[in-house]
Design an enzyme around this catalytic site. Structure first.
Site, PDB file in Angstrom:
ATOM      1  CE  LYS A   1      -3.310   2.218   3.206  1.00  0.00           C
ATOM      2  NZ  LYS A   1      -4.176   2.969   2.311  1.00  0.00           N
TER       3      LYS A   1
ATOM      4  CB  THR B   1      -3.292   7.172   2.657  1.00  0.00           C
ATOM      5  OG1 THR B   1      -4.485   7.216   3.447  1.00  0.00           O
ATOM      6  CG2 THR B   1      -2.493   8.445   2.866  1.00  0.00           C
TER       7      THR B   1
ATOM      8  CD  GLU C   1      -5.571   3.223  -0.656  1.00  0.00           C
ATOM      9  OE1 GLU C   1      -5.302   2.458   0.291  1.00  0.00           O
ATOM     10  OE2 GLU C   1      -5.883   4.413  -0.498  1.00  0.00           O
TER      11      GLU C   1
HETATM   12  C1  LIG Z   1      -7.397   6.822  10.219  1.00  0.00           C
HETATM   13  C2  LIG Z   1      -7.721   7.006   8.774  1.00  0.00           C
HETATM   14  O1  LIG Z   1      -8.503   7.851   8.401  1.00  0.00           O
HETATM   15  N1  LIG Z   1      -7.115   6.177   7.927  1.00  0.00           N
HETATM   16  C3  LIG Z   1      -7.229   6.148   6.566  1.00  0.00           C
HETATM   17  C4  LIG Z   1      -8.151   6.872   5.839  1.00  0.00           C
HETATM   18  C5  LIG Z   1      -8.113   6.736   4.461  1.00  0.00           C
HETATM   19  N2  LIG Z   1      -7.214   5.924   3.891  1.00  0.00           N
HETATM   20  C6  LIG Z   1      -6.336   5.239   4.648  1.00  0.00           C
HETATM   21  O2  LIG Z   1      -5.497   4.503   4.072  1.00  0.00           O
HETATM   22  N3  LIG Z   1      -6.352   5.352   5.964  1.00  0.00           N
END
Ligand SMILES: CC(=O)Nc1cc[nH]c(=O)n1
Length: 108
Positions: free
Chosen positions: A25, A28, A78
């Protein structure tokens, strides 16, 4: 005079930890409230649930993306299918169209 605050911390749901540490990954997707990461900086990463530190990431790029423009390449980065990615993002950010792709590299 305005003051720029550069964030030094990021959280991820603990279910993403192994994919981040294995390099599966590499992006984000966040909403506007978390679009302030700065390319060229490093953040300490902890689990959202327990606040447990697990790595450092170099922020490479931060680019806007519309939810409807998420594609197979984002899903690949991802380590999900596109359907999974859209479901995850919709679950985390219901109804949010304006998002940001944060591309990062694991600090080894
Ligand atoms: C904690 C949090 O919001 N984590 C996220 C949100 C979106 N993508 C991701 O990989 N992690």
């Amino acid at each position: 005079m305005s003051t720029t605050i550069i964030p030094t911390e990021m959280t991820f749901f603990s279910r993403f930890e192994s994919d981040i540490l294995s390099g599966k990954k590499t992006i984000t997707i966040r909403d506007e409230a978390e679009s302030y990461y700065v390319p060229g900086t490093t953040v300490d990463v902890s689990t959202y649930e327990e606040g447990r530190w697990f790595c450092r990431l170099n922020i490479l790029t931060v680019d806007p993306i519309a939810f409807n423009d998420l594609n197979e390449f984002h899903a690949q980065q991802e380590n999900m299918t596109l359907a999974e990615l859209k479901a995850v993002i919709h679950d985390i950010y219901p109804g949010i169209e304006k998002l940001y792709v944060v591309n990062y590299a694991l600090v080894k």
